[in-house]
Design an enzyme around this catalytic site. Structure first.
Site, PDB file in Angstrom:
ATOM      1  N   TYR A  51       4.079  17.379  34.372  1.00  0.00           N
ATOM      2  CA  TYR A  51       4.112  18.390  35.427  1.00  0.00           C
ATOM      3  C   TYR A  51       3.156  18.026  36.559  1.00  0.00           C
ATOM      4  O   TYR A  51       2.170  17.323  36.364  1.00  0.00           O
ATOM      5  CB  TYR A  51       3.873  19.803  34.901  1.00  0.00           C
ATOM      6  CG  TYR A  51       2.625  20.032  34.105  1.00  0.00           C
ATOM      7  CD1 TYR A  51       2.601  19.810  32.739  1.00  0.00           C
ATOM      8  CD2 TYR A  51       1.477  20.506  34.707  1.00  0.00           C
ATOM      9  CE1 TYR A  51       1.466  20.038  31.996  1.00  0.00           C
ATOM     10  CE2 TYR A  51       0.332  20.738  33.971  1.00  0.00           C
ATOM     11  CZ  TYR A  51       0.332  20.499  32.611  1.00  0.00           C
ATOM     12  OH  TYR A  51      -0.801  20.714  31.882  1.00  0.00           O
ATOM     13  N   LYS A  90      -4.220  -0.710  12.400  1.00  0.00           N
ATOM     14  CA  LYS A  90      -5.612  -0.705  12.802  1.00  0.00           C
ATOM     15  C   LYS A  90      -6.466  -0.191  11.654  1.00  0.00           C
ATOM     16  O   LYS A  90      -5.914   0.498  10.797  1.00  0.00           O
ATOM     17  CB  LYS A  90      -5.811   0.142  14.052  1.00  0.00           C
ATOM     18  CG  LYS A  90      -5.547   1.637  13.838  1.00  0.00           C
ATOM     19  CD  LYS A  90      -5.791   2.400  15.103  1.00  0.00           C
ATOM     20  CE  LYS A  90      -7.099   3.116  15.077  1.00  0.00           C
ATOM     21  NZ  LYS A  90      -7.078   4.407  14.377  1.00  0.00           N
ATOM     22  N   LYS A 116       1.011  19.583  39.665  1.00  0.00           N
ATOM     23  CA  LYS A 116       0.470  20.822  40.237  1.00  0.00           C
ATOM     24  C   LYS A 116       0.495  20.705  41.764  1.00  0.00           C
ATOM     25  O   LYS A 116      -0.028  19.737  42.326  1.00  0.00           O
ATOM     26  CB  LYS A 116      -0.962  21.011  39.790  1.00  0.00           C
ATOM     27  CG  LYS A 116      -1.096  21.253  38.319  1.00  0.00           C
ATOM     28  CD  LYS A 116      -2.461  21.841  38.086  1.00  0.00           C
ATOM     29  CE  LYS A 116      -2.960  21.518  36.726  1.00  0.00           C
ATOM     30  NZ  LYS A 116      -4.365  21.899  36.596  1.00  0.00           N
ATOM     31  N   GLY A 149       3.926   3.824  20.789  1.00  0.00           N
ATOM     32  CA  GLY A 149       5.289   4.211  20.401  1.00  0.00           C
ATOM     33  C   GLY A 149       5.610   5.653  20.767  1.00  0.00           C
ATOM     34  O   GLY A 149       6.715   6.131  20.529  1.00  0.00           O
ATOM     35  N   GLY A 162       0.849  -1.201   0.000  1.00  0.00           N
ATOM     36  CA  GLY A 162       0.000   0.000   0.000  1.00  0.00           C
ATOM     37  C   GLY A 162       0.876   1.238   0.000  1.00  0.00           C
ATOM     38  O   GLY A 162       0.516   2.276   0.554  1.00  0.00           O
ATOM     39  N   HIS A 184      -6.183   3.513  21.226  1.00  0.00           N
ATOM     40  CA  HIS A 184      -5.148   4.399  21.777  1.00  0.00           C
ATOM     41  C   HIS A 184      -5.358   4.693  23.275  1.00  0.00           C
ATOM     42  O   HIS A 184      -4.452   4.519  24.088  1.00  0.00           O
ATOM     43  CB  HIS A 184      -5.102   5.732  21.022  1.00  0.00           C
ATOM     44  CG  HIS A 184      -4.849   5.588  19.544  1.00  0.00           C
ATOM     45  ND1 HIS A 184      -4.133   4.561  19.008  1.00  0.00           N
ATOM     46  CD2 HIS A 184      -5.223   6.357  18.489  1.00  0.00           C
ATOM     47  CE1 HIS A 184      -4.066   4.691  17.693  1.00  0.00           C
ATOM     48  NE2 HIS A 184      -4.725   5.777  17.354  1.00  0.00           N
ATOM     49  N   GLY A 234      -0.132   4.920  -0.665  1.00  0.00           N
ATOM     50  CA  GLY A 234      -1.152   5.555   0.179  1.00  0.00           C
ATOM     51  C   GLY A 234      -0.630   6.625   1.123  1.00  0.00           C
ATOM     52  O   GLY A 234       0.575   6.890   1.237  1.00  0.00           O
ATOM     53  N   ARG A 276      -5.369  20.770  19.853  1.00  0.00           N
ATOM     54  CA  ARG A 276      -4.857  19.420  19.622  1.00  0.00           C
ATOM     55  C   ARG A 276      -4.051  19.030  20.850  1.00  0.00           C
ATOM     56  O   ARG A 276      -3.104  19.734  21.225  1.00  0.00           O
ATOM     57  CB  ARG A 276      -3.961  19.435  18.375  1.00  0.00           C
ATOM     58  CG  ARG A 276      -3.261  18.115  18.133  1.00  0.00           C
ATOM     59  CD  ARG A 276      -2.468  18.127  16.842  1.00  0.00           C
ATOM     60  NE  ARG A 276      -1.701  16.892  16.738  1.00  0.00           N
ATOM     61  CZ  ARG A 276      -0.427  16.768  17.070  1.00  0.00           C
ATOM     62  NH1 ARG A 276       0.262  17.821  17.495  1.00  0.00           N
ATOM     63  NH2 ARG A 276       0.184  15.605  16.977  1.00  0.00           N
TER      64      ARG A 276
END
Ligand code: NDP
Ligand code: BG6
Length: 604
Positions: free
Chosen positions: A496, A261, A498, A294, A124, A353, A127, A454
């Site tokens: 981090y 997947k 808090k 990963g 593939g 995930h 792709g 994001r």
């Protein structure tokens, strides 16, 4: 008798603890049979570490510690052999146990075996994923000198392309972190010379036989090891595996297949896919990739927890109030609507995930860092999870929105998506692990596309301080005053904590401050892409970061019933504007479990 780790493992310059030969280690140690007595399967997998050659990736001070610990671990291996076998190590083994840094490189390069090759076929290759991720990852590995000396890369797809055209495509789409580095052009040229293309159908044994012929030419009589990366839509996985295994697998080395997947869309289809793949492959040849495993900070989770005394004692219901796993993207499904509509955000992000991160986060201490030990612990977590109730899930879908004169499309504006699609592009869910460690602690997940930012992060909110002397100084919102550990997977990787702190001065005013490990401030080295780590692991036969079939079954058992219920009941998603913070329902869900999402304020 315990086999001595190969010299490459023993003295590799990075992550050798993880480079233990998992394929032989587990079964061999379990059954206490010498590896030499176990017949190698046709697709047998022998691990080799090429990380030893990779450019050093850490500041000198860290590298030296690493070297010292590797050398100590080599002594450990020799001592183990002495005790287990009562045999004195050979002069060669002794030498390898006493390497200097310079020697080590020499011995390792001698030991990696000039008589073997690795052929990587990207099925593939024309792709999106191949261009965006796989070729750039391979180039980065080549640039870092992580690939074996003899390797060849083949692109395989139906599109007609010459070798030159493939090379042109790869060089034009090079988007990896290496492209701004020194000598990139020169290295790229050398890399491209190792890339070839073969056009063929995915269900044609004849075409795979032609590929086999070309691979053999490049392998030039050396031991051939072959890695097939299935970067194709899932409906053609089995055809491609059948043809590759029958007509193009290695005759004298290993053959491995990386599968992307989605691994099915529910328990039944996933089991059917596994059954079909296993007609042609052994489980140990199948490398099911979840690229989140990963990612650097996900990889670091176990290090953080198991190598720092201060975290592990706190890692339970006794001190942790809730855990949040948050994924958001500030773009929609543009270009992938056709695929996405069949899956939705729960299957695309949560079932794999986020659930994988949860399992790593919540697992008990594994017996060792061996792949099987880690995966055993992850499976236990997944199997201890309470069935998800539909009331504990909120679904949403983004709608079009105009902001600052710019217009953003809604999910169903995509031509490949049916106008009446109910597919969620956002979901939030409350999950529970019914075991002694986590009983009653809500694990909240939230994943969405076309949101305001994001990010991917893990937030751990700790319990209130009992009898806090400083409650008065904290104010009425005691939740805000509890400690929170944030592991920011991306962007701007950071960990981090808090804490409450006294504002300097004569008064007694407290504020919330962060103990902050921001990666870009601490480390000069760029963070490798997840695909680099995973492709290298597959080449080395390291399975720790790949999903075993029982893990996959457990993950689907958890999500399949609730997915079916949502689909059967045709639950209407809550619509949210493109670029917003998502459905308000997510806040009600959290509130029902006494939780406030931690990502609503600015906290750095
Ligand atoms: P593409 O849709 O780009 O497909 C890859 C190649 O497969 C195409 O170039 C095409 O090559 C061939 N192909 C496409 N559709 C068909 C078909 N119906 N029948 C036969 N061949 C077809 O996929 P991606 O590269 O985006 O993804 C590859 C795999 O990775 C998929 O399983 C995807 O779900 C998964 N994935 C992708 C991600 C991404 O970011 N793109 C992220 C995570 C997973 P040709 O026509 O030349 O044969
Ligand atoms: C993929 C999903 O697995 O992960 C995509 O199919 C998503 O929908 C992608 O965009 C996110 O990966 P990353 O590494 O860019 O966060």
């Amino acid at each position: 008798m315990t086999a001595l780790p190969s010299p490459n493992h023993c003295c590799s310059s990075s992550s050798s603890a993880y480079s233990v030969n998992s394929s032989i280690g587990f079964h061999q140690i379990q059954r206490n049979i010498p590896f030499s007595l176990i017949p190698q399967k046709k697709f047998g997998s022998k691990n080799v570490s090429f990380r030893s050659k990779c450019s050093p990736s850490l500041p000198d001070v860290v590298l030296m510690q690493d070297v010292v610990s590797k050398i100590l671990s080599c002594f450990g291996a020799l001592a183990t052999k002495l005790v287990a076998t009562n045999e004195a190590p050979s002069p060669k083994e002794l030498k390898e146990g006493l390497l200097t840094v310079e020697d080590r490189n020499t011995v390792v390069s001698d030991g990696k075996g000039d008589d073997s090759t690795v052929s990587i076929t990207i099925v593939g290759a024309s792709g999106d994923l191949a261009k965006k991720k796989i070729f750039p990852a391979l180039f980065a590995l080549y640039y870092e000198d992580c690939l074996p000396e003899h390797f060849t890369i083949f692109g395989y797809a139906r599109s007609k392309m010459t070798d030159a055209e493939l090379r042109d495509m790869v060089s034009r789409t090079l988007t990896c972190r290496i492209d701004k580095r020194e000598n990139c052009g020169e290295k790229m040229e050398q890399f491209l010379k190792r890339c070839f293309y073969h056009s063929g159908n995915y269900d044609s044994e004849e075409n795979f036989t032609e590929l086999d012929g070309k691979l053999k030419e490049h392998e030039a009589g050396r031991v051939s090891n072959r890695l097939f990366y299935l970067s194709i839509p899932p409906n053609i996985f089995v055809d491609a595996v059948k043809c590759a295994s029958r007509s193009a697998s290695s005759a004298n080395g290993w053959t491995r297949v990386i599968v992307e997947k989605p691994f099915g869309r529910d328990s039944e289809s996933s089991a059917a896919l596994t059954r079909s793949l296993k007609q042609y492959l052994e489980e140990e040849q199948i490398f099911r990739i979840d690229h989140y495993l990963g990612k650097e900070l996900v990889e670091n989770l176990s290090v953080l927890r198991f190598s720092n005394l201060i975290f592990e004692p706190l890692w339970s219901r006794k001190y942790i109030r809730n855990v949040q796993l948050i994924f958001s993207e500030d773009f929609g499904t543009e270009g992938r609507g056709g695929y996405f509509d069949h899956y939705g955000i729960i299957r695309d992000i949560m079932q794999n995930h986020l659930l994988q991160i949860l399992a790593l986060f919540a697992m008990e201490t594994p017996v060792s860092l061996d792949a099987e030990d880690i995966r055993n612990e992850k499976v236990k977590v997944l199997r201890s999870m309470r069935p998800i109730r539909v009331d504990d899930v909120v679904v949403g879908q983004y709608k079009s929105h105009t902001r600052g004169g710019l217009s953003y499309p809604g999910y169903t504006d995509d031509k490949t998506v049916p106008k009446d699609s109910l597919t969620p592009t956002f979901a939030a869910a409350a999950l529970f692990i019914d075991n002694a460690r986590w009983d009653g602690v809500p694990f909240l997940m939230k994943a969405g596309k076309a949101l305001h930012d994001r990010r991917a992060e893990i937030r751990v909110q700790f319990r209130h301080v009992p009898g806090n002397l400083y409650n008065r100084n904290v104010g009425t919102d005691t939740d805000r005053a509890t400690n929170e550990l944030v592991i920011r997977v991306q962007p701007d990787e950071a960990i981090y904590l808090k804490i409450n702190n006294k504002v300097p001065g004569l008064g007694m005013r407290l504020d919330r401050s962060n103990l902050n490990l921001l990666y870009k401030a601490r480390y000069t080295k760029e963070i490798p892409d997840a695909y680099e780590r995973l492709v290298l692991d597959a080449i080395e036969g390291e399975r720790r970061l790949f999903i075993r079939s029982d893990e996959l079954d457990a993950a689907w058992s958890l999500f399949t019933p609730v997915l079916k219920e949502i689909e059967e009941k045709k639950v209407i998603p809550e619509y949210y504007p493109y670029g917003s913070r998502g459905p308000v329902g997510a806040h009600y869900l959290a509130a029902r479990h006494n939780v406030k999402w931690g990502d609503v304020g600015v906290d750095e």
